[in-house]
Design a protein around this motif. Structure first.
Motif, short mmCIF file in Angstrom:
data_model
loop_
_atom_site.label_atom_id
_atom_site.label_comp_id
_atom_site.label_asym_id
_atom_site.label_seq_id
_atom_site.Cartn_x
_atom_site.Cartn_y
_atom_site.Cartn_z
N LYS A 79 0.83 -1.21 0.00
CA LYS A 79 0.00 0.00 0.00
C LYS A 79 0.86 1.25 0.00
O LYS A 79 0.57 2.22 -0.70
N LYS A 80 1.95 1.22 0.80
CA LYS A 80 2.85 2.39 0.85
C LYS A 80 3.50 2.63 -0.51
O LYS A 80 3.62 3.76 -0.97
N ARG A 81 3.94 1.53 -1.16
CA ARG A 81 4.56 1.67 -2.46
C ARG A 81 3.58 2.21 -3.51
O ARG A 81 3.90 3.10 -4.31
N ILE A 82 2.35 1.69 -3.49
CA ILE A 82 1.32 2.12 -4.44
C ILE A 82 0.97 3.60 -4.21
O ILE A 82 0.86 4.38 -5.16
N ALA A 83 0.82 3.98 -2.94
CA ALA A 83 0.49 5.37 -2.61
C ALA A 83 1.59 6.31 -3.08
O ALA A 83 1.31 7.37 -3.66
N ALA A 84 2.83 5.92 -2.86
CA ALA A 84 3.95 6.75 -3.30
C ALA A 84 3.98 6.88 -4.82
O ALA A 84 4.24 7.96 -5.37
N GLY A 85 3.71 5.77 -5.50
CA GLY A 85 3.71 5.80 -6.96
C GLY A 85 2.61 6.68 -7.54
O GLY A 85 2.79 7.32 -8.58
N ALA A 86 1.46 6.72 -6.85
CA ALA A 86 0.33 7.52 -7.34
C ALA A 86 0.35 8.95 -6.78
O ALA A 86 -0.44 9.79 -7.23
N GLY A 87 1.22 9.20 -5.79
CA GLY A 87 1.29 10.52 -5.20
C GLY A 87 0.09 10.85 -4.34
O GLY A 87 -0.39 11.99 -4.32
N VAL A 88 -0.42 9.83 -3.61
CA VAL A 88 -1.60 10.04 -2.75
C VAL A 88 -1.30 9.45 -1.36
O VAL A 88 -0.39 8.63 -1.21
N PRO A 89 -2.08 9.85 -0.35
CA PRO A 89 -1.91 9.23 0.97
C PRO A 89 -2.34 7.77 0.95
O PRO A 89 -3.15 7.36 0.11
N VAL A 90 -1.81 6.99 1.88
CA VAL A 90 -2.16 5.57 1.99
C VAL A 90 -3.66 5.39 2.22
O VAL A 90 -4.27 4.43 1.75
N GLN A 91 -4.29 6.38 2.93
CA GLN A 91 -5.73 6.30 3.21
C GLN A 91 -6.55 6.20 1.93
O GLN A 91 -7.59 5.53 1.89
N GLU A 92 -6.09 6.85 0.86
CA GLU A 92 -6.83 6.80 -0.40
C GLU A 92 -6.74 5.41 -1.03
O GLU A 92 -7.67 4.95 -1.68
N VAL A 93 -5.60 4.77 -0.85
CA VAL A 93 -5.46 3.39 -1.34
C VAL A 93 -6.42 2.49 -0.58
O VAL A 93 -7.10 1.63 -1.17
N ASN A 94 -6.50 2.69 0.75
CA ASN A 94 -7.43 1.89 1.56
C ASN A 94 -8.88 2.11 1.12
O ASN A 94 -9.66 1.16 1.02
N ARG A 95 -9.23 3.38 0.84
CA ARG A 95 -10.62 3.68 0.41
C ARG A 95 -10.92 3.01 -0.93
O ARG A 95 -12.00 2.45 -1.13
N LEU A 96 -9.96 3.06 -1.84
CA LEU A 96 -10.15 2.44 -3.14
C LEU A 96 -10.38 0.94 -2.99
O LEU A 96 -11.29 0.37 -3.62
N LEU A 97 -9.58 0.29 -2.17
CA LEU A 97 -9.73 -1.15 -1.98
C LEU A 97 -11.08 -1.50 -1.36
O LEU A 97 -11.70 -2.51 -1.71
N LYS A 98 -11.54 -0.65 -0.46
CA LYS A 98 -12.86 -0.87 0.14
C LYS A 98 -13.96 -0.72 -0.91
O LYS A 98 -14.90 -1.52 -0.97
N GLN A 99 -13.84 0.31 -1.75
CA GLN A 99 -14.82 0.49 -2.83
C GLN A 99 -14.82 -0.71 -3.77
O GLN A 99 -15.87 -1.18 -4.21
N PHE A 100 -13.62 -1.19 -4.06
CA PHE A 100 -13.50 -2.34 -4.95
C PHE A 100 -14.19 -3.56 -4.36
O PHE A 100 -14.88 -4.31 -5.06
N GLU A 101 -14.02 -3.77 -3.06
CA GLU A 101 -14.69 -4.90 -2.39
C GLU A 101 -16.21 -4.78 -2.51
O GLU A 101 -16.91 -5.77 -2.71
N GLN A 102 -16.71 -3.55 -2.36
CA GLN A 102 -18.16 -3.33 -2.50
C GLN A 102 -18.61 -3.65 -3.91
O GLN A 102 -19.68 -4.24 -4.12
N MET A 103 -17.81 -3.26 -4.91
CA MET A 103 -18.15 -3.56 -6.29
C MET A 103 -18.12 -5.07 -6.54
O MET A 103 -18.97 -5.61 -7.25
N GLN A 104 -17.15 -5.75 -5.93
CA GLN A 104 -17.10 -7.21 -6.05
C GLN A 104 -18.36 -7.85 -5.49
O GLN A 104 -18.93 -8.77 -6.09
N ASP A 105 -18.81 -7.36 -4.34
CA ASP A 105 -20.05 -7.87 -3.73
C ASP A 105 -21.23 -7.67 -4.66
O ASP A 105 -22.09 -8.55 -4.80
N MET A 106 -21.28 -6.49 -5.29
CA MET A 106 -22.38 -6.21 -6.22
C MET A 106 -22.35 -7.16 -7.40
O MET A 106 -23.39 -7.65 -7.85
N MET A 107 -21.16 -7.43 -7.93
CA MET A 107 -21.04 -8.34 -9.06
C MET A 107 -21.49 -9.75 -8.68
O MET A 107 -22.12 -10.45 -9.47
#
Length: 470
Positions: free
Chosen positions: A404-432
């Protein structure tokens, strides 16, 4: 504002449950609500009177059928009459462009300064090039504003049409004559002529446009008017209609707060069909006018057909079918699929014009979503996914703290945004998963009807927009 009409009509429906038919007494209160809503929307008083007279005549004695109550019956009558007044009594041919003349078919645009004539010229050119497959030339006869000439050149190039140069030192008639000669010489199908406007109606402007019209004898003389004009729309429309042989109307800025008021007034005063409706600044914000859809939007029912058209224009059907087959076959929805969905959303154009077509009960939650914020958050979200390895996209469960730290650094965003994205993705998986199992009702409960919880992501809004507030 016509949003209040839907609210008032909803109140009517609730208060009239249990009554068997519309009568003189129970119709009186309902008509009062409709009258107030129309006046609040800046619909001209003569138009309000006619609308109410027609509604009353149709509504009296209407039997309640099946599960409908009198309030719902009245809403049906109101929608029917609004549709008729804004052009539902006309055939599609009468509401479309008449270009059945010897080329070049000349389209003259007239209206006040600030109505959006020049942008509309570009939008109209794009529409004709893409949907009618015709060769289009544009020219500006506005010799008072050099910026208008340059703006027309820019929007014409964006539209895929050809711009004919003009300068402030020329006479409008000479410009028009040269443009017609060029259109004939180069075999253009259509010539769109943009004219000068003023901040208010004056004799010099009206005489100039009338002279151009007499010389060009256009196939279409279209009155371009700002939907936000309100009561002033009536006087402006009447003045242009008396001076020019108008063939139709283009309503601009129809995504503003006062949408609908000008449509009712202008159509009534001129008797001419509204042919097109413009929204937003981008050239994609332009569509043929649909009276039934507009009446539905006025009543807060939304324009679902228009919404579907907007969305399907931007969706890769083949890609969507492949995703559906993948889910159906039991393969897991992964972050690469999620990214593909977001990329398609990113190409949908102005979100405000899309959200504007949602029914009224959905719009409150969506009203504070700005195009700039949506685009910004989409780019950030796509950047996060692009910072992941192919393996991480296939198996998001591998993404732990260090990744997560590596991904956040690569995208130039805080780690919290990576966590939020992964949570959203899980919700989308549930919907699918729910879609695969046919659990549509469960999925809709998860969506929360948009008004309460909404699509996961957008602070309770749409998927893929971390941190977006409603």
């Amino acid at each position: 504002m016509l949003d209040s009409l839907s609210q008032r009509l909803s109140k009517i429906v609730k208060t009239m449950r249990g009554q068997a038919r519309l009568t003189e007494s129970n119709t009186k209160d309902m008509l009062r609500e409709v009258r107030l809503a129309l006046l609040e929307a800046d619909v001209a008083l003569p138009v309000v009177r006619e609308v109410l007279a027609r509604i009353k005549e149709k509504a009296m004695g209407v039997e309640v059928v099946g599960s409908l109550n009198p309030g719902q019956a009245l809403v049906g009558v109101v929608q029917e009459e609004l549709t008729a007044i804004i052009g539902g009594d006309l055939s599609p041919e009468e509401r479309s462009l008449n270009l059945r003349v010897q080329p070049p078919a000349v389209i003259l645009l007239a209206g006040l300064q600030g109505a959006g004539k020049t942008t509309t010229a570009g939008k109209l050119a794009k529409h004709i090039v893409e949907t009618m497959k015709k060769k289009v030339l544009t020219v500006s006869c506005d010799v008072y504003r050099p910026a208008a000439i340059e703006q027309l050149r820019t929007v014409t190039e964006q539209a895929g049409a050809t711009w004919f140069p003009s300068t402030t030192g020329e006479k409008p008639i000479d410009i028009a004559a040269a443009a017609v000669a060029e259109a004939r010489r180069r075999f253009y199908d259509v010539l769109i002529v943009d004219t000068a406007g003023r901040l208010a109606i004056d004799e010099a402007m009206m005489n100039e446009v009338a002279e151009l019209n007499s010389y060009l004898k256009p196939a279409e003389t279209l009155f371009v008017i700002d939907a936000m004009l309100g009561q002033d729309a009536v006087n402006t429309a009447r003045a242009f209609n008396e001076k020019l042989p108008l063939t139709g109307i283009i309503l601009t800025k129809a995504d503003g707060d006062s949408r609908g008021g000008a449509a009712l007034s202008v159509r009534h005063v001129t008797g001419k069909p509204i042919k097109f409706m413009g929204t937003a600044e981008k050239l994609t914000g332009f569509e043929p006018f649909d009276p039934e859809a507009m009446a539905s939007r006025i009543l807060g029912m939304g324009d679902i057909v228009g919404l579907v058209k907007d969305v399907t224009k931007s969706i890769d059907i083949e890609q969507a079918q492949k995703l559906a087959e993948k889910i159906k076959s039991g393969n897991r929805f992964d972050l690469s699929d999620f990214r593909a969905q977001l990329a398609q959303m990113n190409g949908m154009g102005d979100f405000s014009s899309i959200l504007d077509k949602l029914p009224a009960q959905f719009q409150q939650a969506a009203s504070k979503v700005s195009d700039d914020d949506v685009k910004k958050n989409l780019r950030r979200t796509l950047g996060i996914i692009d910072s992941m390895t192919p393996l991480e996209r296939r198996k998001p469960e591998l993404i732990k703290a260090s990744r997560k730290k590596r991904i956040a650094a690569g995208a130039g965003v805080p780690v919290q945004e990576v966590n939020r994205l992964l949570k959203q993705f899980e919700q989308m998986q549930d919907m699918m998963k729910m879609m695969k199992k046919g659990g549509l009702s469960r999925m809709m409960r998860m969506f929360g009807g948009l008004t309460g919880g909404g699509f996961p992501g957008l602070g309770g809004g749409f998927p893929g927009f971390p941190g977006m507030k409603r």
